[in-house]
Design a protein around this motif. Structure first.
Motif, mmCIF file in Angstrom:
data_model
loop_
_atom_site.group_PDB
_atom_site.id
_atom_site.type_symbol
_atom_site.label_atom_id
_atom_site.label_comp_id
_atom_site.label_asym_id
_atom_site.label_seq_id
_atom_site.Cartn_x
_atom_site.Cartn_y
_atom_site.Cartn_z
ATOM 1 N N LEU A 243 -0.622 7.882 1.004
ATOM 2 C CA LEU A 243 -1.804 8.266 0.241
ATOM 3 C C LEU A 243 -3.051 7.623 0.847
ATOM 4 C CD1 LEU A 243 -0.453 7.776 -3.410
ATOM 5 C CD2 LEU A 243 -0.550 9.880 -2.092
ATOM 6 N N GLY B 51 -7.281 -7.348 5.791
ATOM 7 C CA GLY B 51 -8.228 -7.698 4.733
ATOM 8 C C GLY B 51 -8.652 -6.480 3.930
ATOM 9 N N GLN B 52 -8.858 -5.354 4.624
ATOM 10 C CA GLN B 52 -9.238 -4.111 3.938
ATOM 11 C C GLN B 52 -8.119 -3.630 3.043
ATOM 12 O OE1 GLN B 52 -10.053 -1.839 7.438
ATOM 13 N NE2 GLN B 52 -12.259 -2.157 7.335
ATOM 14 N N ALA C 98 -2.541 2.657 7.027
ATOM 15 C CA ALA C 98 -2.223 2.234 8.385
ATOM 16 C C ALA C 98 -3.471 2.145 9.251
ATOM 17 C CB ALA C 98 -1.230 3.213 9.013
ATOM 18 N N GLN C 99 -4.563 2.766 8.801
ATOM 19 C CA GLN C 99 -5.797 2.737 9.587
ATOM 20 C C GLN C 99 -6.734 1.618 9.146
ATOM 21 O OE1 GLN C 99 -6.501 6.819 8.332
ATOM 22 N NE2 GLN C 99 -6.518 7.459 10.457
ATOM 23 N N LEU C 100 -6.247 0.732 8.252
ATOM 24 C CA LEU C 100 -7.088 -0.358 7.761
ATOM 25 C C LEU C 100 -6.621 -1.690 8.323
ATOM 26 C CD1 LEU C 100 -7.264 0.474 3.937
ATOM 27 C CD2 LEU C 100 -8.794 1.262 5.734
ATOM 28 N N SER C 101 -7.532 -2.672 8.355
ATOM 29 C CA SER C 101 -7.144 -4.039 8.713
ATOM 30 C C SER C 101 -6.476 -4.690 7.510
ATOM 31 C CB SER C 101 -8.370 -4.833 9.122
ATOM 32 O OG SER C 101 -9.162 -5.096 7.980
ATOM 33 N N ARG D 165 -9.421 7.231 4.543
ATOM 34 C CA ARG D 165 -8.480 6.683 5.525
ATOM 35 C C ARG D 165 -7.113 6.457 4.872
ATOM 36 N NH1 ARG D 165 -11.196 3.217 9.785
ATOM 37 N NH2 ARG D 165 -12.880 4.575 10.427
ATOM 38 N N VAL E 255 -8.858 1.402 15.158
ATOM 39 C CA VAL E 255 -9.849 1.047 14.147
ATOM 40 C C VAL E 255 -9.903 -0.452 13.892
ATOM 41 C CG1 VAL E 255 -9.751 3.241 12.944
ATOM 42 C CG2 VAL E 255 -8.294 1.356 12.197
ATOM 43 N N ALA F 90 0.844 -1.194 0.000
ATOM 44 C CA ALA F 90 0.000 0.000 0.000
ATOM 45 C C ALA F 90 0.878 1.243 0.000
ATOM 46 C CB ALA F 90 -0.895 0.000 1.238
ATOM 47 N N PHE F 91 0.441 2.278 -0.712
ATOM 48 C CA PHE F 91 1.166 3.554 -0.667
ATOM 49 C C PHE F 91 0.795 4.234 0.644
ATOM 50 C CE2 PHE F 91 0.533 3.344 -5.495
ATOM 51 C CZ PHE F 91 1.668 2.553 -5.641
ATOM 52 N N LYS F 92 1.727 4.199 1.591
ATOM 53 C CA LYS F 92 1.402 4.586 2.969
ATOM 54 C C LYS F 92 1.030 6.054 3.114
ATOM 55 C CE LYS F 92 4.164 1.059 5.285
ATOM 56 N NZ LYS F 92 5.434 0.650 4.692
ATOM 57 N N GLN G 187 6.483 -0.990 -2.744
ATOM 58 C CA GLN G 187 5.642 0.132 -3.179
ATOM 59 C C GLN G 187 6.101 0.637 -4.541
ATOM 60 O OE1 GLN G 187 4.601 3.239 -0.301
ATOM 61 N NE2 GLN G 187 5.509 1.979 1.282
ATOM 62 N N HIS H 45 -12.401 -6.055 8.782
ATOM 63 C CA HIS H 45 -11.913 -5.883 7.430
ATOM 64 C C HIS H 45 -12.989 -5.381 6.496
ATOM 65 C CE1 HIS H 45 -13.142 -9.889 8.627
ATOM 66 N NE2 HIS H 45 -13.838 -9.885 7.539
ATOM 67 N N ARG I 77 -7.984 -5.678 -0.089
ATOM 68 C CA ARG I 77 -9.068 -5.326 -1.026
ATOM 69 C C ARG I 77 -8.755 -4.009 -1.719
ATOM 70 N NH1 ARG I 77 -13.192 -6.630 3.050
ATOM 71 N NH2 ARG I 77 -13.868 -4.479 2.854
ATOM 72 N N ALA J 249 -4.355 2.991 13.984
ATOM 73 C CA ALA J 249 -4.651 1.712 13.348
ATOM 74 C C ALA J 249 -5.203 0.734 14.374
ATOM 75 C CB ALA J 249 -3.392 1.142 12.700
ATOM 76 N N VAL K 132 0.107 6.960 13.855
ATOM 77 C CA VAL K 132 -0.611 6.162 12.866
ATOM 78 C C VAL K 132 -0.884 4.765 13.401
ATOM 79 C CG1 VAL K 132 -0.337 5.011 10.658
ATOM 80 C CG2 VAL K 132 0.125 7.442 10.845
#
Lengths: 317, 279
Positions: free
Chosen positions: A89, A136-137, A131-134, A128, B274, A85-87, B160, B279, A140, B271, B267
């Motif tokens: 962005l 699985g998210q 870093a704020q995602l799980s 978001r 949340v 992931a582009f951290k 990346q 997911h 996706r 994380a 961050v």
């Protein structure tokens, strides 16, 4: 054919990783590259994407030779095991990246990213940061990012490898459904045979840098090309000098023609399935261990206990 | 008990080594009020020394930024024969005395040496002029930017960048949109360190500049020259200015350094909050 890989050889230093690998991948198919770790499957995927250069051989994508093409000119979507992931962005900007790089108009980008956010159910999280995602998210999001540029082929490198078992199962069902919706030719790498059989409609078994077998999940399971493929695709046991599936071993309390005589050593009840372990008296004095998988009904009918003599016949004989 | 002894020893050590000398310079500078300070600072020689120092530092920082980013990318992202040698060579300027650096540059670019002579015939004077001073400064501050960003590049990984490539971004687009944002704080830190080093360099610059007053005199050379000529007010004023600049850059560097860690931990904290919604 969407992807034609011809005679690929690739070594890292003195270690050969791919040896004369040739694979054809049909348009619109969902193919699994299956094999043990270090078998060369990730390297093959990276060669298709252009992230590795093969020593010899050619890669054709949609009929055009892509062997010497830089990754940015191949128009393939690539999803990494650890998301990449582009951290810096947001989710929105991550998905928009490929379109922004291509200089598409803002309105078109907004519309396309909106569609993809809906497709991967991340509409609420567009602002978001990764870093704020799980996990699985994030995966996706990475998938939506790869699909945004409408790639000719979608390549996934152990896409669910870093996720826990529960999310993994959900996501692979979801991937299957997604593929049925989007119809983009998809190749994914996995070392999990269950995952490959569950999701893919075609499997390429790769081990030691060599293609062992190509076929549908049914073909590979029922007609394995060799003992390696057979033992990699599911449980096996050795009976009368050959490998058989434990659920293909027929048990009987009376002697049958061609049956192997054995002594029951252990009976394990695992719910519906019962596992019968036995030792054959064999030609050599030691005897060999064999096990059979039978249903609870069959086991109850036979009434087996340790010490009993049993006659084993591989099916089909 | 030992705790207090250790503290007192450490404080005394710092007092005699750092606080007292620097404090005294400040005191001597402002001893007779602001008027002599202003006079000393606004003399043509001082103003010129400021200008020379600034232009040498800016050029050196520019060169080292471009070279530093390029070399760090080369060392971290690529495999090539001689990579270890290059990695070791980059640290040489830290080990070599600046005076040696200056002499070495004269040996190559001096007016009567082959390379220097050839350049001179084509209208480019290196030694005893700005290019030589920039060269010497670049040399002594060579590893600072590389060493600041290489570990961050390493930690960032190539994933990346590869993802950006597969999405259609070329090398330059990938660098500008992905790599640069990833290393920006480390790069800023390296640049500030490099700037501080460039402003304060004395030895190598002293050898190659010739110290011509009003021509090739940097601030550090100005301090030395004024001091040798018993003009202590000018010397101390310029020294205070140098010290202030150094303190400011150090503060800036300190500010830049933890800010990356702070933002990262923030961050991570977000994380983990949340994580609840799945997911």
């Amino acid at each position: 054919m969407a992807i034609e890989v011809q005679g690929i050889n690739k070594s890292f230093g003195a270690t050969p990783v791919l040896r004369d690998v040739s694979v054809d991948i049909a348009s619109g198919s969902l193919t699994a590259l299956l094999g043990p770790s270090g078998g060369g499957k990730s390297t093959l995927l990276r060669v298709i994407a252009g992230l590795e250069t093969p020593d010899t051989g050619t890669v054709r994508i949609d009929g055009t030779d892509a062997t010497r093409l830089a990754p940015q000119r191949r128009n393939v979507g690539f999803v990494f095991q650890h998301y990449a992931a582009f951290k810096h962005l947001t989710v929105y900007r991550n998905i928009a990246f490929g379109l922004e790089v291509r200089g598409r108009p803002k309105a078109e980008i907004r519309q396309r990213v909106g569609e993809l956010l809906d497709l991967v159910h991340l509409g609420q999280l567009a602002d978001r940061y990764p870093a704020q995602l799980s996990g699985g998210q994030r995966q996706r999001m990475a998938l939506a990012r790869a699909l945004a540029v409408q790639p000719r082929v979608l390549l996934l490198d152990e896409p669910f490898g870093a996720l826990d078992a529960q999310v993994r199962k959900e996501l692979r069902t979801w991937l299957r459904r997604l593929h049925d919706e989007v119809h983009v030719t998809t190749v994914f790498v996995t070392h999990d045979q269950e995952e490959a059989m569950d999701v893919a409609d075609s499997i390429v078994v790769l081990a030691g840098g060599v293609v062992e077998q190509v076929g549908s999940p049914g073909e590979i399971y029922d007609k394995p090309a060799n003992e390696f493929v057979m033992s990699f695709l599911g449980p096996v046991t050795r009976l009368g000098g050959r490998l058989v599936r434990p659920h293909d071993v027929l048990l009987s309390r009376t002697p049958e023609p061609f049956a192997v005589e054995a002594t029951v050593t252990r009976v394990v009840r695992l719910g519906f399935e019962v596992r019968v372990e036995a030792a054959t008296s064999g030609d050599d004095s030691a005897g060999t261990d064999v096990w059979a998988q039978v249903s609870r009904g069959t086991a109850d009918g036979l009434g087996l206990a340790p010490g009993d003599t049993v006659y084993l016949t591989p099916q089909p004989a | 008990m030992t705790k207090y002894v250790l503290r007192i020893v450490a404080l005394l050590y710092l007092l005699f080594l750092l606080v007292l000398p620097v404090g005294l310079i400040g005191w001597r500078t402002f001893q007779h009020g602001l008027a002599p300070v202003w006079t000393a600072l606004s003399s043509p020689e001082a103003v010129h020394a400021f200008a020379v120092t600034l232009s040498v530092a800016v050029w050196a920082v520019l060169a080292n930024t471009v070279f530093g980013v390029g070399t760090a990318l080369l060392l971290v992202r690529h495999r090539f024969p001689g990579k270890r040698i290059l990695g070791a060579l980059i640290d040489v300027p830290v080990a070599v005395s600046p005076v040696v650096v200056g002499l070495a540059l004269i040996l190559v670019y001096g007016r009567f040496e082959p390379v220097g002579g050839w350049l001179r015939r084509h209208g480019l004077q290196i030694i005893f002029s700005l290019p030589g001073m920039v060269l010497a400064t670049v040399f002594v501050s060579l590893p600072l930017v590389v060493r600041a960003i290489a570990p961050v590049l390493q930690e960032l990984g190539a994933d990346q960048e590869q993802a950006a490539h597969t999405l259609g971004a070329g090398r330059w687009q990938t660098f500008r949109r992905i790599t640069l944002p990833g290393i920006r704080w480390a790069l800023a830190y390296g640049v500030v360190l490099c700037l501080a080093r460039a402003l304060g360099e004395f030895g190598a610059v002293a050898v190659v500049s010739g110290g011509l007053v009003g021509q090739t005199q940097t601030l550090t050379l100005f301090v030395k020259e004024r001091f040798d000529n018993f003009d202590s007010t000018a010397a101390f004023t310029a020294a205070t200015a140098l010290a202030l600049i150094a303190v400011l850059s150090l503060l800036l560097a300190k500010l830049l350094r933890p800010s990356t860690e702070r933002s990262r931990s923030r961050v991570v904290a977000e994380a983990s909050t949340v994580k609840g919604d799945n997911h």
